[in-house]
Structure formats: C-alpha cells, structure tokens
Design a protein around this motif. Structure first.
Motif, short mmCIF file in Angstrom:
data_model
loop_
_atom_site.label_atom_id
_atom_site.label_comp_id
_atom_site.label_asym_id
_atom_site.label_seq_id
_atom_site.Cartn_x
_atom_site.Cartn_y
_atom_site.Cartn_z
N ALA A 152 36.65 0.31 30.45
CA ALA A 152 36.24 0.31 31.86
C ALA A 152 36.81 -0.90 32.60
O ALA A 152 37.28 -0.80 33.74
N ALA A 153 36.79 -2.05 31.95
CA ALA A 153 37.31 -3.27 32.56
C ALA A 153 38.82 -3.19 32.76
O ALA A 153 39.35 -3.64 33.79
N GLU A 154 39.54 -2.62 31.80
CA GLU A 154 40.98 -2.45 31.94
C GLU A 154 41.32 -1.59 33.15
O GLU A 154 42.20 -1.92 33.94
N LEU A 155 40.59 -0.49 33.30
CA LEU A 155 40.82 0.39 34.45
C LEU A 155 40.49 -0.30 35.77
O LEU A 155 41.25 -0.20 36.74
N ARG A 156 39.38 -1.02 35.81
CA ARG A 156 38.98 -1.71 37.04
C ARG A 156 39.97 -2.81 37.41
O ARG A 156 40.34 -2.99 38.57
N PHE A 157 40.42 -3.57 36.40
CA PHE A 157 41.39 -4.65 36.63
C PHE A 157 42.68 -4.09 37.21
O PHE A 157 43.23 -4.62 38.17
N ALA A 158 43.18 -3.00 36.63
CA ALA A 158 44.41 -2.38 37.12
C ALA A 158 44.23 -1.90 38.56
O ALA A 158 45.11 -2.11 39.40
N ARG A 159 43.10 -1.28 38.84
CA ARG A 159 42.82 -0.79 40.19
C ARG A 159 42.76 -1.95 41.19
O ARG A 159 43.30 -1.86 42.29
N GLN A 160 42.10 -3.04 40.81
CA GLN A 160 41.97 -4.19 41.70
C GLN A 160 43.33 -4.81 42.04
O GLN A 160 43.52 -5.34 43.13
N HIS A 161 44.25 -4.76 41.08
CA HIS A 161 45.56 -5.39 41.28
C HIS A 161 46.63 -4.40 41.72
O HIS A 161 47.80 -4.78 41.86
N GLY A 162 46.26 -3.14 41.91
CA GLY A 162 47.18 -2.15 42.43
C GLY A 162 48.32 -1.80 41.48
O GLY A 162 49.45 -1.57 41.93
N VAL A 163 48.03 -1.79 40.19
CA VAL A 163 49.05 -1.45 39.19
C VAL A 163 48.57 -0.27 38.36
O VAL A 163 47.38 0.04 38.30
N GLU A 164 49.51 0.40 37.70
CA GLU A 164 49.18 1.55 36.85
C GLU A 164 48.48 1.11 35.56
O GLU A 164 47.57 1.77 35.09
N ASP A 165 48.97 0.02 34.98
CA ASP A 165 48.50 -0.45 33.68
C ASP A 165 48.17 -1.94 33.78
O ASP A 165 48.96 -2.72 34.33
N TRP A 166 47.04 -2.35 33.24
CA TRP A 166 46.62 -3.75 33.34
C TRP A 166 47.62 -4.70 32.70
O TRP A 166 47.73 -5.87 33.08
N ARG A 167 48.43 -4.22 31.76
CA ARG A 167 49.41 -5.07 31.06
C ARG A 167 50.57 -5.49 31.95
O ARG A 167 51.36 -6.34 31.56
N GLU A 168 50.65 -4.93 33.15
CA GLU A 168 51.67 -5.38 34.10
C GLU A 168 51.31 -6.76 34.66
O GLU A 168 52.18 -7.48 35.14
N ARG A 169 50.04 -7.12 34.61
CA ARG A 169 49.57 -8.40 35.16
C ARG A 169 49.05 -9.37 34.10
O ARG A 169 48.95 -10.56 34.35
N ALA A 170 48.71 -8.86 32.92
CA ALA A 170 48.12 -9.72 31.89
C ALA A 170 48.67 -9.33 30.52
O ALA A 170 49.11 -8.20 30.31
N ASP A 171 48.63 -10.27 29.59
CA ASP A 171 49.09 -10.03 28.23
C ASP A 171 47.95 -9.73 27.27
O ASP A 171 48.15 -9.11 26.24
N ARG A 172 46.77 -10.24 27.59
CA ARG A 172 45.64 -10.05 26.68
C ARG A 172 44.34 -9.87 27.43
O ARG A 172 44.18 -10.33 28.57
N ALA A 173 43.43 -9.18 26.77
CA ALA A 173 42.08 -8.96 27.32
C ALA A 173 41.10 -9.35 26.23
O ALA A 173 41.19 -8.86 25.09
#
Length: 65
Positions: A36-57
């Motif tokens: 859920a956090a991965e999806l929310r993070f991606a949505r907040q940053h306007g990217v398809e996949d959270w890994r476009e903005r971060a390397d680790r969760a």
C-alpha cells in the motif's frame, strides 16, 4: 489492524538518503502495508513505479501503536 511507517530512500555513493515516508494506518500485516505504501508513494510523486524515485523501502511499526 496495525499502523506502519514505510521510509523510502535513495542511495547515493553508498549512503541512503530518505526521500519520503508513508504511514499506513490500517494493515493486516507488514507485507500489505508495504504494498500500500509503495502504491501511495508512487502516486504522490507522479510516477508509475516507486523505484523511479527511491532505491529502497524499509518498513517499521509506527511509534505509539
């Protein structure tokens, strides 16, 4: 249901820098909270996949629960 905080970090020259965090207030287990956090993070940053903005969760129980 438990509350979890997921911190997202980008690693630069081997050093992790936190780029954001998401708090999931109700999740059945840590893996559901992480997803859920991965999806929310991606949505907040306007990217398809959270890994476009971060390397680790990293997931942890939120304080005070």
């Amino acid at each position: 249901m438990a509350t979890y905080r997921v911190n997202f970090a980008k690693q630069i020259l081997g050093v992790p820098f936190t780029v954001g965090s998401v708090e999931i207030t109700r999740a059945r287990d840590p893996m559901r909270a992480l997803r859920a956090a991965e999806l929310r993070f991606a949505r907040q940053h306007g990217v398809e996949d959270w890994r476009e903005r971060a390397d680790r969760a990293e997931i942890a129980p939120a304080l005070g629960t």
